[in-house]
Design a protein around this motif. Structure first.
Motif, PDB file in Angstrom:
ATOM      1  N   MET A   1       0.838  -1.193   0.000  1.00 12.39           N
ATOM      2  CA  MET A   1       0.000   0.000   0.000  1.00 12.39           C
ATOM      3  C   MET A   1       0.878   1.251   0.000  1.00 12.39           C
ATOM      4  N   THR A   2       0.548   2.218  -0.857  1.00 13.41           N
ATOM      5  CA  THR A   2       1.307   3.458  -0.921  1.00 13.41           C
ATOM      6  C   THR A   2       1.243   4.187   0.415  1.00 13.41           C
ATOM      7  N   PHE A   3       2.351   4.831   0.759  1.00 13.50           N
ATOM      8  CA  PHE A   3       2.478   5.490   2.060  1.00 13.50           C
ATOM      9  C   PHE A   3       2.865   6.949   1.848  1.00 13.50           C
ATOM     10  N   THR A   4       2.264   7.843   2.624  1.00 11.76           N
ATOM     11  CA  THR A   4       2.551   9.273   2.548  1.00 11.76           C
ATOM     12  C   THR A   4       2.851   9.810   3.940  1.00 11.76           C
ATOM     13  N   GLN A   5       3.880  10.635   4.025  1.00 15.67           N
ATOM     14  CA  GLN A   5       4.212  11.286   5.291  1.00 15.67           C
ATOM     15  C   GLN A   5       4.042  12.794   5.129  1.00 15.67           C
ATOM     16  N   VAL A  92      -2.169   5.362   2.063  1.00 11.79           N
ATOM     17  CA  VAL A  92      -3.029   5.902   1.004  1.00 11.79           C
ATOM     18  C   VAL A  92      -4.074   4.858   0.632  1.00 11.79           C
ATOM     19  N   VAL A  93      -5.339   5.231   0.709  1.00 11.27           N
ATOM     20  CA  VAL A  93      -6.423   4.303   0.388  1.00 11.27           C
ATOM     21  C   VAL A  93      -7.003   4.552  -1.000  1.00 11.27           C
ATOM     22  N   ARG A  94      -6.634   5.671  -1.631  1.00 12.82           N
ATOM     23  CA  ARG A  94      -7.026   5.913  -3.019  1.00 12.82           C
ATOM     24  C   ARG A  94      -6.069   6.916  -3.630  1.00 12.82           C
ATOM     25  N   ILE A 165      -8.855   9.047 -18.218  1.00  9.79           N
ATOM     26  CA  ILE A 165      -9.764   9.689 -17.265  1.00  9.79           C
ATOM     27  C   ILE A 165      -9.864   8.780 -16.040  1.00  9.79           C
ATOM     28  N   ALA A 166      -9.651   9.335 -14.858  1.00 11.22           N
ATOM     29  CA  ALA A 166      -9.729   8.564 -13.616  1.00 11.22           C
ATOM     30  C   ALA A 166     -10.851   9.102 -12.743  1.00 11.22           C
ATOM     31  N   GLU A 167     -11.606   8.195 -12.159  1.00  8.87           N
ATOM     32  CA  GLU A 167     -12.639   8.571 -11.191  1.00  8.87           C
ATOM     33  C   GLU A 167     -12.799   7.434 -10.197  1.00  8.87           C
ATOM     34  N   GLY A 168     -12.583   7.743  -8.932  1.00  8.49           N
ATOM     35  CA  GLY A 168     -12.688   6.716  -7.907  1.00  8.49           C
ATOM     36  C   GLY A 168     -11.692   5.598  -8.148  1.00  8.49           C
ATOM     37  N   ASP A 169     -12.187   4.364  -8.192  1.00  3.26           N
ATOM     38  CA  ASP A 169     -11.285   3.218  -8.385  1.00  3.26           C
ATOM     39  C   ASP A 169     -11.226   2.770  -9.842  1.00  3.26           C
ATOM     40  N   ARG A 170     -11.698   3.618 -10.785  1.00  2.00           N
ATOM     41  CA  ARG A 170     -11.704   3.256 -12.206  1.00  2.00           C
ATOM     42  C   ARG A 170     -10.844   4.221 -13.020  1.00  2.00           C
ATOM     43  N   VAL A 171     -10.187   3.660 -14.022  1.00  2.00           N
ATOM     44  CA  VAL A 171      -9.425   4.462 -14.990  1.00  2.00           C
ATOM     45  C   VAL A 171      -9.829   4.015 -16.386  1.00  2.00           C
ATOM     46  N   ARG A 206      -7.770  -1.938  -6.898  1.00  2.00           N
ATOM     47  CA  ARG A 206      -7.935  -2.036  -5.457  1.00  2.00           C
ATOM     48  C   ARG A 206      -7.015  -1.001  -4.804  1.00  2.00           C
ATOM     49  N   ASP A 207      -7.087  -0.879  -3.475  1.00  3.53           N
ATOM     50  CA  ASP A 207      -6.422   0.216  -2.771  1.00  3.53           C
ATOM     51  C   ASP A 207      -4.929   0.284  -3.008  1.00  3.53           C
ATOM     52  N   ASP A 208      -4.256  -0.861  -3.169  1.00  2.28           N
ATOM     53  CA  ASP A 208      -2.799  -0.857  -3.308  1.00  2.28           C
ATOM     54  C   ASP A 208      -2.338  -0.534  -4.729  1.00  2.28           C
TER      55      ASP A 208
END
Length: 232
Positions: A1-5, A92-94, A165-171, A206-208
């Motif tokens: 999963m992506t991580f942000t600080q 990061v969840v999205r 074009i990206a929206e939510g969990d779709r590209v 998915r989230d990752d």
């Protein structure tokens, strides 16, 4: 999963802080694991700054924090701050930018990646592919690899991404495919012809950032017409 600080701090020595950041990047060249960073200044308080640093994962971020250069720069950063900085760690969840990048990467891998086992870096296990040109949906990594090998057996090809074009969990990716007919394809012997077709694919993530499902539309009939298999 992506991580942000997120690093939140105050300093009256912004120029010195900027030079310190530049020196940190220079000293950790080739070792720093951050993929992106943004430094912002509060419009209401010019001494208040926020840095957002992105990493591929929490574990990768921890490796970055263990670099001796990072520890040294942190001590110098604290000395430049008016008060102790605060750190917020976020999973990061999205991330629509990541999703778009992985959709582009998948098309590139279809065309150029020699080790098809590496497709699992962007495709989730159990990936479900909807392709109206196939009698049955393609499900699972082994089936995807067989599909890619079938296209590679017939063509040397590459994709060009025309729009995303990206929206939510779709590209949604609109693409152009160009290839040279170098091998047998659906019973057609190689002609050496340069051919092309256009299409779109909608990917669900998915989230990752891995792709779990895809819906394809493309002009296979037009491609077959170029190859002389059907009348135009």
């Amino acid at each position: 999963m992506t991580f942000t600080q997120i690093i939140d701090f105050k300093t009256s020595r912004i120029d010195d802080m900027t030079r310190l950041m530049d020196r940190w990047i220079e000293q950790t060249q080739g070792k720093r694991t951050a993929t992106h960073s943004v430094l912002g200044k509060d419009r209401a308080d010019s001494s208040h700054l926020v840095e957002i640093v992105e990493f591929p994962s929490y574990d990768v971020a921890m490796r970055n924090s263990q670099l001796p250069e990072t520890d040294r720069i942190f001590r110098e950063m604290v000395a430049l701050c008016d008060e102790m900085p605060t750190f917020t760690d976020l999973d990061v969840v999205r991330d629509e930018a990541l999703y778009k990048a992985n959709a582009r990467r998948l098309l590139e891998m279809f065309a150029t990646e020699e080790e098809l086992a590496l497709l699992d870096e962007v495709l989730a296990e159990g990936y479900h592919d909807h392709d109206p040109t196939n009698e049955q949906d393609v499900i699972g990594m082994d089936a995807v690899r067989r599909e890619v090998e079938m296209w590679r057996g017939g063509f040397d090809f590459a994709f060009t991404v025309d729009d995303q074009i990206a929206e939510g969990d779709r590209v949604c990716t609109r693409w152009t495919w160009r290839g040279s007919h170098s091998g047998d394809f659906m019973g057609l012997q190689p002609t050496g012809m340069e051919v092309s077709m256009t299409g779109t694919v909608v990917h669900r993530f998915r989230d990752d950032g891995k792709i779990v499902e895809g819906w394809w539309q493309y002009d296979l009939l037009g491609l077959m017409g170029q190859l002389g298999a059907v009348e135009g």
